[in-house]
Design a protein around this motif. Structure first.
Motif, mmCIF file in Angstrom:
data_model
loop_
_atom_site.group_PDB
_atom_site.id
_atom_site.type_symbol
_atom_site.label_atom_id
_atom_site.label_comp_id
_atom_site.label_asym_id
_atom_site.label_seq_id
_atom_site.Cartn_x
_atom_site.Cartn_y
_atom_site.Cartn_z
ATOM 1 N N VAL A 310 0.869 -1.179 0.000
ATOM 2 C CA VAL A 310 0.000 0.000 0.000
ATOM 3 C C VAL A 310 0.904 1.228 0.000
ATOM 4 C CG1 VAL A 310 -1.795 1.266 1.217
ATOM 5 C CG2 VAL A 310 -1.810 -1.247 1.228
ATOM 6 N N LEU A 311 0.922 1.957 -1.098
ATOM 7 C CA LEU A 311 1.822 3.091 -1.260
ATOM 8 C C LEU A 311 1.111 4.416 -1.019
ATOM 9 C CD1 LEU A 311 3.759 2.021 -4.496
ATOM 10 C CD2 LEU A 311 4.300 1.512 -2.103
ATOM 11 N N SER A 312 1.877 5.413 -0.652
ATOM 12 C CA SER A 312 1.339 6.766 -0.509
ATOM 13 C C SER A 312 1.304 7.445 -1.869
ATOM 14 C CB SER A 312 2.202 7.578 0.451
ATOM 15 O OG SER A 312 3.453 7.891 -0.165
ATOM 16 N N LEU A 313 0.664 8.615 -1.934
ATOM 17 C CA LEU A 313 0.606 9.357 -3.190
ATOM 18 C C LEU A 313 1.995 9.705 -3.704
ATOM 19 C CD1 LEU A 313 -2.344 11.817 -2.442
ATOM 20 C CD2 LEU A 313 -2.372 9.869 -4.013
ATOM 21 N N ARG A 314 2.902 10.056 -2.815
ATOM 22 C CA ARG A 314 4.252 10.420 -3.247
ATOM 23 C C ARG A 314 5.078 9.194 -3.629
ATOM 24 N NH1 ARG A 314 5.101 15.733 -2.756
ATOM 25 N NH2 ARG A 314 3.957 16.922 -1.170
ATOM 26 N N GLU A 315 4.766 8.050 -3.039
ATOM 27 C CA GLU A 315 5.499 6.835 -3.368
ATOM 28 C C GLU A 315 5.058 6.221 -4.691
ATOM 29 O OE1 GLU A 315 6.567 4.704 0.871
ATOM 30 O OE2 GLU A 315 4.465 4.669 0.198
ATOM 31 N N ALA A 316 3.783 6.341 -5.018
ATOM 32 C CA ALA A 316 3.219 5.620 -6.161
ATOM 33 C C ALA A 316 3.965 5.844 -7.477
ATOM 34 C CB ALA A 316 1.740 5.981 -6.320
ATOM 35 N N PRO A 317 4.348 7.088 -7.828
ATOM 36 C CA PRO A 317 5.027 7.261 -9.122
ATOM 37 C C PRO A 317 6.336 6.501 -9.244
ATOM 38 C CG PRO A 317 4.226 9.365 -8.288
ATOM 39 C CD PRO A 317 4.076 8.375 -7.171
ATOM 40 N N HIS A 318 6.919 6.081 -8.115
ATOM 41 C CA HIS A 318 8.207 5.394 -8.154
ATOM 42 C C HIS A 318 8.071 3.872 -8.160
ATOM 43 C CE1 HIS A 318 10.000 9.309 -7.488
ATOM 44 N NE2 HIS A 318 9.204 9.478 -6.448
ATOM 45 N N HIS A 319 6.844 3.367 -8.108
ATOM 46 C CA HIS A 319 6.675 1.921 -8.172
ATOM 47 C C HIS A 319 7.217 1.435 -9.520
ATOM 48 C CE1 HIS A 319 4.668 -1.969 -8.738
ATOM 49 N NE2 HIS A 319 4.654 -2.033 -7.407
ATOM 50 N N PRO A 320 8.001 0.363 -9.533
ATOM 51 C CA PRO A 320 8.652 -0.062 -10.781
ATOM 52 C C PRO A 320 7.704 -0.274 -11.953
ATOM 53 C CG PRO A 320 9.568 -1.245 -8.908
ATOM 54 C CD PRO A 320 8.407 -0.461 -8.379
ATOM 55 N N HIS A 321 6.549 -0.863 -11.700
ATOM 56 C CA HIS A 321 5.622 -1.119 -12.805
ATOM 57 C C HIS A 321 5.055 0.192 -13.349
ATOM 58 C CE1 HIS A 321 2.720 -3.359 -15.222
ATOM 59 N NE2 HIS A 321 1.814 -2.460 -14.839
ATOM 60 N N LEU A 322 4.626 1.079 -12.444
ATOM 61 C CA LEU A 322 4.045 2.350 -12.883
ATOM 62 C C LEU A 322 5.098 3.220 -13.556
ATOM 63 C CD1 LEU A 322 1.732 3.185 -9.839
ATOM 64 C CD2 LEU A 322 1.301 1.727 -11.823
ATOM 65 N N ALA A 323 6.322 3.162 -13.049
ATOM 66 C CA ALA A 323 7.403 3.926 -13.674
ATOM 67 C C ALA A 323 7.693 3.406 -15.080
ATOM 68 C CB ALA A 323 8.656 3.859 -12.808
ATOM 69 N N ALA A 324 7.686 2.093 -15.252
ATOM 70 C CA ALA A 324 7.954 1.505 -16.565
ATOM 71 C C ALA A 324 6.879 1.878 -17.576
ATOM 72 C CB ALA A 324 8.071 -0.014 -16.442
ATOM 73 N N ARG A 325 5.638 1.951 -17.138
ATOM 74 C CA ARG A 325 4.535 2.290 -18.032
ATOM 75 C C ARG A 325 4.368 3.793 -18.228
ATOM 76 N NH1 ARG A 325 0.671 -0.859 -19.771
ATOM 77 N NH2 ARG A 325 -0.940 0.747 -19.538
ATOM 78 N N GLY A 326 5.026 4.599 -17.387
ATOM 79 C CA GLY A 326 4.795 6.035 -17.466
ATOM 80 C C GLY A 326 3.409 6.408 -16.997
ATOM 81 N N THR A 327 2.905 5.703 -15.989
ATOM 82 C CA THR A 327 1.565 5.988 -15.458
ATOM 83 C C THR A 327 1.493 7.384 -14.866
ATOM 84 O OG1 THR A 327 1.190 3.639 -15.038
ATOM 85 C CG2 THR A 327 -0.161 5.192 -13.786
ATOM 86 N N PHE A 328 2.605 7.832 -14.304
ATOM 87 C CA PHE A 328 2.709 9.208 -13.830
ATOM 88 C C PHE A 328 3.729 9.933 -14.697
ATOM 89 C CE2 PHE A 328 1.065 6.937 -10.216
ATOM 90 C CZ PHE A 328 0.184 7.831 -9.613
ATOM 91 N N THR A 329 3.595 11.253 -14.751
ATOM 92 C CA THR A 329 4.523 12.049 -15.541
ATOM 93 C C THR A 329 4.793 13.359 -14.814
ATOM 94 O OG1 THR A 329 4.924 12.947 -17.758
ATOM 95 C CG2 THR A 329 2.714 13.208 -16.871
ATOM 96 N N ASP A 330 5.844 14.024 -15.207
ATOM 97 C CA ASP A 330 6.159 15.351 -14.660
ATOM 98 C C ASP A 330 5.965 16.380 -15.752
ATOM 99 O OD1 ASP A 330 7.229 14.946 -11.855
ATOM 100 O OD2 ASP A 330 8.481 13.539 -12.963
ATOM 101 N N HIS A 331 5.232 17.437 -15.423
ATOM 102 C CA HIS A 331 5.007 18.502 -16.394
ATOM 103 C C HIS A 331 4.980 19.819 -15.636
ATOM 104 C CE1 HIS A 331 3.012 21.076 -19.372
ATOM 105 N NE2 HIS A 331 3.388 20.189 -20.276
ATOM 106 N N GLY A 332 5.845 20.740 -16.026
ATOM 107 C CA GLY A 332 5.889 22.028 -15.362
ATOM 108 C C GLY A 332 6.234 21.939 -13.888
#
Length: 384
Positions: A310-332
């Motif tokens: 169970v990950l926090s909002l700040r942890e979730a973008p760094h999960h290996p699967h989500l990072a590999a898929r680009g589920t989160f992104t950085d913009h501005g």
């Protein structure tokens, strides 16, 4: 009224949407349409919404453009109607009757554009005893029975942020509704009104549960069922370091793998015996407290036991699967969910950051050929 757009905008490239600014589910629905490639023009009011974050950080306004119109000014309604005349979809989230009093209700808009899809986003709907009453997400999901399903027995229902009502029961149903109505409008030349009520959408989400209730496979109380935390192999458990693991080992082959990895093979027979569920839960609880969340994550990483940290909002973008898929992104400088879902022929993109109120007035006036937009309704610069 629609204009051509390159495929890289997404599948809704060329669709024009007018969003009358509000808070919550309306802006999120308009963001989803914008993410899918629609040209969404948000009509902001002078002074901004009653609730909201710094406009520069309001992700729900990404991929949009903004103009500022005072609908209470003498020419305010006329400016919105000019936009509606050139749009495919209009979205508003006022209480019933407010848009009509402002002169931008369905009849006013359809007089200018009979093909317009007019989407109405409310909590209670356009009619019914509570239609005129105020409310928020938690109020709406409460009366549908959905809130009552969430949480531990003997404790108050757990509030699921505003994801279940505002966004799942509200925004997503509004988007489905206006796109279905747009399909109809393009086939027939006739627009219509879409009444998207959060109570309706949230109730609709519980369709499977109502079927299980009717079949006697669901008890009408919290924490006593297969999918609400009542089942020991479908729920969450605390780890040695205060973290939590989520377990979804519903099917027999998955639960067998789950108990094997926990070294609880001797309790395999308790899975199908409801009288032994307390024993099974106690054993699983004790075992998870033996190791940290990271240790359990590593143990279950290559299994089909259906266990995840169970990950926090700040942890979730760094999960290996989500990072590999680009589920989160950085913009501005803002980390945020990337547009979803994904399309093979018309890919979506995060094209622009949050639209600042009134910043796009001249561009919209030019692109939509509405010279009257460039008037005195631009936001007044803040004093130093």
């Amino acid at each position: 009224m629609s204009t051509a757009a390159p495929a890289e905008r997404g599948p809704l490239g060329g669709v024009r949407v007018v969003e009358l600014a509000g808070i919550g589910p309306g802006p999120f629905a308009a963001m989803l349409l914008a993410d899918l490639g629609a040209d969404v023009v948000r009509v902001d009011r002078p002074g901004g919404p009653g609730l909201g974050v710094d406009p520069a950080h309001d992700i729900t306004n990404r991929n949009k453009r903004s103009v500022v119109v005072d609908l209470k000014s003498p020419d305010g309604a006329a400016r919105v109607l000019d936009l509606a005349a050139r749009a495919d979809i209009l979205i508003e989230g006022y209480r019933p009757g407010v848009a009509e009093r402002l002169g931008v209700g369905p009849a006013d808009c359809h007089a200018r554009n009979p093909r317009l899809v007019y989407g109405r986003m409310t909590g209670w709907g356009q009619d019914g005893p509570l239609a005129e009453r105020a409310g928020h997400d938690v109020s709406y999901i409460a009366v549908t029975g959905a809130l009552g399903m969430i949480g531990r027995p003997g404790e108050p229902p757990a509030v699921p942020a505003n994801l279940l009502g505002d966004y799942a029961g509200g925004s997503l149903y509004l988007v489905v509704g206006v796109l279905a109505a747009l399909h109809h409008a393009r086939a027939t030349g006739t627009g219509q009104v879409v009444d998207a009520a959060i109570v309706d959408g949230t109730a609709h989400l519980s369709a499977m549960i109502h079927g299980m209730l009717s079949a006697g496979a669901w008890q009408d109380r919290r924490g006593a069922n297969l999918l609400d935390g009542g089942c020991p192999y479908y729920g969450t458990y605390e780890t040695a370091d205060g973290g939590h693991m989520a377990v979804g080992a519903l099917e027999e082959k998955f639960s067998a793998e789950f108990l094997r990895l926990l070294d609880l093979d001797d309790l395999q027979g308790a899975r199908a015996d409801l009288t032994r569920w307390p024993e099974l839960r106690a054993a699983i609880t004790a075992r998870f407290r033996d190791r940290t969340r990271a240790e359990w994550t590593a143990l279950f990483a290559d299994s089909d036991a259906c266990v995840a940290p169970v990950l926090s909002l700040r942890e979730a973008p760094h999960h290996p699967h989500l990072a590999a898929r680009g589920t989160f992104t950085d913009h501005g400088g803002i980390t945020q969910p990337a547009p979803a879902p994904r399309f093979s022929a018309t890919p979506t993109a995060l094209r622009t950051g949050p639209a600042l109120p009134g910043a796009d007035t001249e561009a919209v006036a030019r692109d939509w050929d509405i010279s009257a937009l460039t008037g005195d309704d631009r936001p007044t610069p803040a004093a130093d």
